[in-house]
Design an enzyme around this catalytic site. Structure first.
Site, short mmCIF file in Angstrom:
data_model
loop_
_atom_site.label_atom_id
_atom_site.label_comp_id
_atom_site.label_asym_id
_atom_site.label_seq_id
_atom_site.Cartn_x
_atom_site.Cartn_y
_atom_site.Cartn_z
N THR A 193 62.62 -73.27 54.51
CA THR A 193 63.86 -73.86 53.99
C THR A 193 64.22 -73.32 52.60
OG1 THR A 193 63.24 -75.87 55.10
CG2 THR A 193 64.88 -76.07 53.34
N ARG A 221 65.49 -83.16 66.80
CA ARG A 221 64.68 -83.44 65.60
C ARG A 221 65.45 -83.03 64.33
NH1 ARG A 221 62.74 -80.39 61.01
NH2 ARG A 221 60.84 -81.37 60.27
N GLY A 223 64.86 -82.83 60.07
CA GLY A 223 63.84 -82.89 59.01
C GLY A 223 64.38 -83.49 57.73
#
Ligand code: GLY
Length: 334
Positions: A193, A221, A223
């Protein structure tokens, strides 16, 4: 003259602008009071850019905007765009590794000096999700848009539809499918990231964070990256923080918000990053051997910090006209 009065009278030049926090640690009087006095006399470092991982071009792009008098908000957006367009980076933007169904879904958020925030979650077919997050912040009454709604909004705003799954990410997914073993990868290619924080010439702080999330995650999903206080938090009075690594662990400790609040309480960016990593690794029974989390932080003065669980987290820092990749200190030295 009592040391206390001396500090009050000292000029920025005589005190210098480095190592503010370590200087403070040696004082035996009320440190909060002194810290406030010293910080008010020191010349802040600006412009400044800090970003997770080895991201020289992204940081250079942001720094040029700041050097030309641009805003921290424009700088972090344009910096992140560089990595989103970089197909070789398999953790951000186009070319990101897909979920286990083969879909590349992107998360991003942006936060400005006014404390405004925008984010997009689980977006398919749009490369520059950081710009889309900014549109959410500036052009909607909301702060978050997810999935199809975010994609629809992107087309309304003129973003183009693109196939984000490159040949090399498709191959990686096909190889993964053979065993279909889900395991977070530590320091994926020493990249992950992109979190970026900037201070412009006026001293305004903004931050941005963009990711394709965990490789081969479950469909749906999300994060830490697009969640306010998780992957990013900025308070223009105090500073900013951003996270990389296993988002689940960042979210459980609200890591970036925690770091900014620790700085508000008087910790240096470095101390705050270390404590935030401590909150993860010191949980009873926490097996941190198999996942990585890294933090970067900056305070209003332009002091920076970085810390990770494992070795090989690095960050790019632009300050005083220089753009350097710096290896972060880390917890697990066993
Ligand atoms: N830090 C990125 C993620 O967990 O999605």
């Amino acid at each position: 003259m009592k040391r206390r009065n001396f500090i009050k009278k000292a000029s920025a030049t005589s005190l210098g602008i480095v190592a503010v926090s370590s200087t403070l640690m040696s004082f035996d009087e009320k440190s909060e009071d002194k810290k406030a006095v010293i910080l008010s006399t020191l010349k802040p470092i600006r412009p400044l850019v800090i970003a997770t991982w080895n991201t020289p071009l992204a940081v250079e792009t942001a720094a040029k905007i700041l050097q030309n008098g641009g805003s921290a908000l424009d700088a972090v957006e344009q910096g992140c765009i560089i990595e989103e367009a970089n197909e070789k980076n398999q953790t951000v933007g186009k070319g990101g590794l897909p979920d286990r169904d083969g879909d590349v879904t992107l998360d991003a958020c942006i936060m400005d000096n006014k404390g405004d925030y925008g984010s997009v979650l689980g977006v398919k077919n749009i490369t520059h999700v950081i710009s889309l997050a900014r549109k959410v912040m500036e052009d909607t009454p909301h702060v978050m848009l997810v999935g199809e709604g975010a994609e629809k909004f992107a087309y309304e705003k003129g973003f183009k539809k693109e196939n984000l799954l490159t040949e090399s990410s498709k191959k990686a997914w096909e190889n993964w499918k053979i065993k279909s073993e889900y395991k977070p990868i530590i320091n994926i290619e020493n990249h992950d990231t992109i979190g970026m924080l900037a201070i412009d010439k006026k001293g305004s702080i903004s931050g941005a964070c963009t990711t394709s999330g965990l490789a081969f995650k479950m469909a749906g999903r999300i994060g830490d990256s697009p969640i306010i206080g998780g992957g990013l938090f900025v308070d223009n009075e105090i500073g900013g923080a951003s996270a990389t690594g296993l988002g689940e662990e960042v979210l459980k400790t609200v890591g970036s918000f925690l770091i900014v609040e620790l700085m508000r309480q008087g910790k240096s960016p470095q101390e705050a990053c270390e404590e935030a990593i401590g909150r993860i690794v010191n949980k009873p029974g926490k097996d941190f051997k198999n996942f990585q989390v890294g933090y970067i932080a900056v305070n209003k003065q332009g002091e920076t910090g970085a810390y990770s669980i494992h070795e090989w987290f690095s960050y790019n820092l632009f300050k005083d006209g220089e753009n350097k990749n710096i290896k972060s200190d880390y917890f697990n030295k066993a």
